[in-house]
Each structure stands twice: as structure tokens, then as C-alpha cells.
Design an enzyme around this catalytic site. Structure first.
Site, short mmCIF file in Angstrom:
data_model
loop_
_atom_site.label_atom_id
_atom_site.label_comp_id
_atom_site.label_asym_id
_atom_site.label_seq_id
_atom_site.Cartn_x
_atom_site.Cartn_y
_atom_site.Cartn_z
N THR A 82 51.30 -51.69 -78.02
CA THR A 82 51.16 -51.21 -76.50
C THR A 82 49.98 -50.51 -76.05
O THR A 82 49.87 -49.35 -76.16
CB THR A 82 52.57 -50.13 -76.48
OG1 THR A 82 52.41 -48.92 -77.41
CG2 THR A 82 53.81 -50.67 -76.38
N LYS A 201 57.19 -38.82 -78.89
CA LYS A 201 55.96 -39.37 -79.59
C LYS A 201 54.67 -39.08 -78.80
O LYS A 201 53.63 -38.73 -79.36
CB LYS A 201 56.35 -41.10 -79.71
CG LYS A 201 54.94 -41.62 -79.93
CD LYS A 201 54.71 -41.58 -81.61
CE LYS A 201 53.47 -42.29 -82.07
NZ LYS A 201 53.16 -41.91 -83.33
N ASN A 205 51.53 -36.54 -79.99
CA ASN A 205 50.01 -37.04 -80.26
C ASN A 205 49.07 -36.25 -78.80
O ASN A 205 47.92 -36.04 -79.24
CB ASN A 205 49.74 -38.45 -80.13
CG ASN A 205 50.40 -39.22 -81.37
OD1 ASN A 205 50.19 -38.38 -82.30
ND2 ASN A 205 50.17 -40.56 -81.23
N CYS A 255 45.65 -44.25 -81.32
CA CYS A 255 46.81 -43.39 -81.16
C CYS A 255 46.57 -41.99 -80.28
O CYS A 255 47.16 -42.01 -79.09
CB CYS A 255 47.59 -42.94 -82.46
SG CYS A 255 47.58 -44.22 -83.67
N1 SAJ Z 1 40.15 -35.35 -85.17
C1 SAJ Z 1 39.11 -34.18 -84.74
N2 SAJ Z 1 39.41 -33.13 -85.37
C2 SAJ Z 1 40.56 -32.80 -85.99
C3 SAJ Z 1 41.33 -33.64 -86.26
C4 SAJ Z 1 41.13 -35.10 -85.78
O1 SAJ Z 1 38.00 -34.56 -84.21
O2 SAJ Z 1 40.80 -31.61 -86.46
C5 SAJ Z 1 39.81 -36.84 -84.51
C6 SAJ Z 1 39.81 -37.83 -85.96
O3 SAJ Z 1 38.44 -37.72 -86.31
C7 SAJ Z 1 39.94 -39.09 -85.06
C8 SAJ Z 1 41.26 -38.59 -84.17
O4 SAJ Z 1 40.95 -37.17 -84.01
O5 SAJ Z 1 38.93 -39.60 -84.26
C9 SAJ Z 1 42.54 -38.88 -84.61
O6 SAJ Z 1 42.84 -38.57 -85.94
P1 SAJ Z 1 44.06 -38.13 -86.57
O7 SAJ Z 1 44.06 -37.49 -87.66
O8 SAJ Z 1 45.16 -37.54 -85.43
O9 SAJ Z 1 44.58 -39.40 -86.98
P2 SAJ Z 1 45.44 -40.64 -86.39
O10 SAJ Z 1 45.22 -41.13 -85.04
O11 SAJ Z 1 45.35 -41.77 -87.17
O12 SAJ Z 1 47.12 -40.22 -86.74
C10 SAJ Z 1 47.93 -39.69 -85.74
C11 SAJ Z 1 48.99 -38.83 -86.27
N3 SAJ Z 1 49.46 -37.98 -85.32
C12 SAJ Z 1 49.69 -36.62 -85.23
O13 SAJ Z 1 48.85 -35.99 -86.28
C13 SAJ Z 1 50.24 -35.82 -84.38
C14 SAJ Z 1 49.92 -39.68 -86.97
O14 SAJ Z 1 50.98 -38.83 -87.33
C15 SAJ Z 1 50.53 -40.70 -85.98
O15 SAJ Z 1 51.32 -41.56 -86.55
C16 SAJ Z 1 49.37 -41.59 -85.54
O16 SAJ Z 1 48.30 -40.60 -84.81
C17 SAJ Z 1 50.13 -42.56 -84.39
O17 SAJ Z 1 50.20 -43.66 -85.04
O18 SAJ Z 1 50.30 -42.19 -83.43
#
Ligand code: SAJ
Length: 401
Positions: A82, A201, A205, A255
Site C-alpha cells: 500500500t 498500525k 509507526n 514503514c
Molecule cells: N531511526 C532513527 N532513530 C531511532 C530509530 C530509528 O533515526 O532511534 C530510523 C532508522 O534509521 C530508519 C527508520 O528510523 O531509517 C525506521 O527504523 P525502524 O527501527 O523503525 O525500523 P522499520 O521501519 O524496519 O520497522 C518499523 C517497526 N515499527 C515500530 O518500531 C513501531 C516495526 O515493528 C514495524 O513492523 C515496521 O516498521 C513496519 O513494517 O511497519
């Protein structure tokens, strides 16, 4: 019981495999014939530790088969992308197409579930579509929404251990979906309605995006104030109820950087903080690129020659090989566009080669560089020592300096 999974991507394929492993007869459907062919050969088209052995087991036993077209089943799962369109409007056309594809197969007593991250109201819209095209099914099939929360790289564990939120168009639908997921989910199955499940959801995020934006905003403030933001956050987090996340070079992935727009598109007046957080996280990548360009100019003025610059990292987050929607990639591209023939060394230890960037080994790049730009906190970069002999721009907390 026979289940048909529409979409064999990062989520659909692992979920189909795990359902098959727990006794469900599964038909996996994908529009990409190569994905179907590889799956039927027991070969994964995605990277996920431990999953290929499981796939070979369920394909070998006949529990899972892949096809490009759906077949009559007892349960149907929409696990398709999506994305959002140019103007950040959500695009649910894949969900609608998958729903239309299964319409002729639906029969009384079936279960229809959407797993794809969707704007609030999507399940209701698909219910209306189904009953418009198949009015005899009204009140006779079960319709629910059940989002996933798995982290790529840990999918097998999380798919079976994470709690899940399950929201039906009515209680009977919720119960029917709970019954299905209960076959392989060890986590708690939380019952609610479909709109709440859809918003849950997006909320998960968006909350993370806002938290990251707070950390990124702090990094901009501290840069101006001459304060070490890494030390500041570490000290603030000593408070028993404070948990500030880590600044980075921006927010990437499909995400966290996408889902908040599903809320702001539908609730533009109410969702100001969520919209601002997106702005801040997008701006951070632009700000990092500008900082690099300024340092390159400063170096040239001071040394009478263009610097060699090591851009450390292209992935969207540490220790993965996924470059989709990566702020690091945006920054490298912007810096390369802005500088005529300065020597830019691009580093990504998790990728063998790239069709756009010539990749350099991280140790070589570090040695040769006058300016080292830490974009993604990959573990190997942590062995590279801090030195005053180079200009080091650390956007991701490798040195916490
Ligand atoms: N990031 C930062 N600082 C942080 C944490 C992350 O800059 O302290 C950045 C990361 O570098 C990255 C982005 O944010 O660019 C996203 O990172 P992420 O650790 O959230 O990883 P995703 O997007 O793979 O996973 C998220 C997760 N959602 C949550 O933690 C609430 C995961 O559980 C979800 O299943 C996934 O999104 C999804 O598919 O929605």
C-alpha cells in the site's frame, strides 16, 4: 482448512510459510511469475534468516504451493503493498485488485482478512465492494483487518511471538480471524473493530516517527548550541521515565517514513504534530547534506585542494542491506551532484555492488578520506578510530561526539 495469501513479499511469504508449517493448506498468490516459480522451487526471493529451510519443508510436504491466480479456499489474506502516490495520498489499488481477484472464489462461511497497512476505512470499503459484487454473501462471510508488526530480519520469531490486534466488521468476524491466527501466533490476540485495528498500525509507526523527530530536532538545536547531543540524550534518559530515541541522518524505510501520511492525508487539520514530525525527519537528511557540502568548501579554502570524502553507509537503517527510501542514499546523491570532481568514496558493507554507486571498502575509504561522514551506524564502522587528523561528521552516533 485452506488459506489463500495474496502477495508473497516481505510479509506475505513468511506468513504463508508459517501458516503452512502449522497445518494450514496454503496457496500463495503473486502477480510476479518469477516469485511464484522460485517459491515452488523452494527458493526465497527475499532475505530472511532461517526461512528458506522452512519453505523447502512446506513445499516438499505439499502444505504450500504458489500460483499467479487464486483458487477456492476457506480464508483469503490481502498482504499486498500500500504505497502512497506523489502527493502522499495513500494508494490502496493493490488491495482492491487483490480483493477483486478473489471475489469469484468467495463462498458462504469464508474468512477475508486485510493485513496490508491501510488508511482507516479501507476494510469497510472492501466489505462494500464485496457485497456490491456478491450481494448473496452479505452477512454470510467474515471480514477483518489484522496488521503485522514484524521487524525484517527477525520475522519468523516475531510472526509467532508478537501480540496481534484483530478487528472485524462485526464480532463474529473478529472471532473467526482470532481462530485462524490462534493456529500459529503464541502472542496475545487483542480483539477490536476494524477501524481501530487499522488506526492502531498507523499509530504505532507514527508514534515512532514523532519520537525520532524529537531526537532529530534536538540534534539540530545542539549543533547550534555547541552541545554534544549524544551525551545530552544519554543523560536525559537516566530519568526513570524518559526514553529519547537516537538522532540519525533522516528516517527511511517503507514503514515509518510512509505510514504517518496515511493519517495526515485523512485528518489534515487534526494531525499537526504527526505532519511536523514528517517534515523534521525529511529536513534532517537535507540538513546533513548541506553540512557535508559546507565542510567540503571549508576544507578546500583551508587546504587549496578538493577533499576526498568517505560517505559511510547507504542502507535505510543499521546492519541491513535494504536501501529502499534511504535518507543516506539521498544525502550521497545530493553531495555528489553538488560537487564537481571532488573525490567521493561511497561505502555500504552490507551490499556487494550497486548499479549506481561504485562501492569502496569501508577501511580503505576511511584511510583515504580527508572528511569522513558517518551516515548509518553499521557495526563495522565502530572499529574505525576517532582521529583529529580528519574531519569527522557523525550523524548517527558512531562516536557519540
Ligand atoms: N531511526 C532513527 N532513530 C531511532 C530509530 C530509528 O533515526 O532511534 C530510523 C532508522 O534509521 C530508519 C527508520 O528510523 O531509517 C525506521 O527504523 P525502524 O527501527 O523503525 O525500523 P522499520 O521501519 O524496519 O520497522 C518499523 C517497526 N515499527 C515500530 O518500531 C513501531 C516495526 O515493528 C514495524 O513492523 C515496521 O516498521 C513496519 O513494517 O511497519
Amino acid at each position: 482448512m485452506k488459506a489463500c495469501f495474496m502477495g508473497l513479499g516481505y510479509i506475505g511469504l513468511p506468513t504463508a510459510i508459517i501458516a503452512a508449517k502449522h497445518g494450514v493448506r496454503v496457496l500463495g498468490v503473486d502477480i510476479n511469475p518469477d516469485v511464484v516459480e522460485m517459491t515452488n522451487r523452494g527458493r526465497l526471493h527475499i532475505v530472511e534468516p532461517g526461512l528458506e529451510e522452512m519453505l523447502q519443508e512446506v513445499v516438499g510436504s505439499g502444505a504450500l504451493r504458489a500460483s499467479t491466480t487464486p483458487e477456492t479456499s476457506d480464508a483469503y489474506f490481502m498482504v499486498v503493498p500500500t504505497p502512497f502516490k506523489g502527493n502522499h495520498e495513500p494508494d490502496i489499488s493493490y488491495v482492491e485488485a487483490a480483493t477483486r481477484a478473489v471475489l469469484p472464489c468467495l463462498k458462504e462461511g469464508d474468512l477475508y482478512v486485510i493485513e496490508s497497512t491501510s488508511p482507516v476505512g479501507t476494510t469497510d470499503r472492501m466489505r462494500d465492494l464485496i457485497f456490491r459484487e456478491r450481494p448473496e454473501l452479505e452477512g454470510k462471510i467474515f471480514i477483518a483487518y489484522c496488521p503485522e508488526r514484524v521487524l525484517p530480519g527477525n520475522v519468523i520469531y516475531e510472526l509467532t511471538h508478537n501480540d496481534r490486534v484483530i478487528g472485524g466488521i462485526d464480532e463474529a468476524s473478529t472471532e473467526k480471524a482470532v481462530e485462524f491466527y490462534g493456529q500459529f501466533v503464541r502472542g496475545t490476540l487483542h480483539r477490536t473493530n476494524c477501524k481501530t485495528a487499522e488506526m492502531c498500525k498507523l499509530t504505532e509507526n507514527s508514534s515512532r516517527d514523532v519520537q525520532i523527530a524529537f531526537a532529530n530536532e534536538l540534534s539540530l538545536i545542539c549543533d547550534k548550541a555547541g552541545i554534544n547531543v549524544w551525551e545530552l540524550i544519554e543523560l536525559a534518559n537516566k530519568h526513570p521515565r524518559v526514553n529519547i530515541l537516537q538522532p540519525g541522518c533522516g528516517v527511511g524505510g517503507h514503514c515509518i517514513a510512509v505510514d504517518p501520511y496515511f493519517i495526515t492525508a485523512d485528518f489534515p487539520k487534526e494531525s499537526r504534530l504527526i505532519a511536523d514530525a514528517r517534515e523534521i525527519n525529511n529536513y534532517k537528511a537535507f540538513w546533513c547534506a548541506e553540512r557535508v557540502q559546507n565542510e567540503m568548501l571549508r576544507f578546500e579554502l583551508a587546504h587549496g585542494r578538493k577533499p576526498t570524502v568517505a560517505m559511510m553507509g547507504l542502507a535505510f537503517k543499521p546492519n541491513i542491506d535494504d536501501l529502499r527510501e534511504s535518507p543516506a542514499k539521498y544525502i550521497v546523491t545530493k553531495v555528489m551532484q553538488g560537487c564537481n570532481n571532488a573525490d567521493i568514496l561511497v561505502v555500504e558493507p552490507n551490499v556487494e555492488k550497486h548499479n549506481v554507486f561504485k562501492l569502496t571498502d569501508y577501511r580503505e575509504a576511511y584511510e583515504q578520506a580527508d572528511i569522513v561522514v558517518m551516515l548509518v551506524a553499521h557495526d563495522p564502522f565502530k572499529e574505525l578510530p576517532w582521529t583529529d587528523k580528519k574531519v569527522i561528521l557523525d550523524f548517527c552516533g558512531i562516536y557519540k561526539r
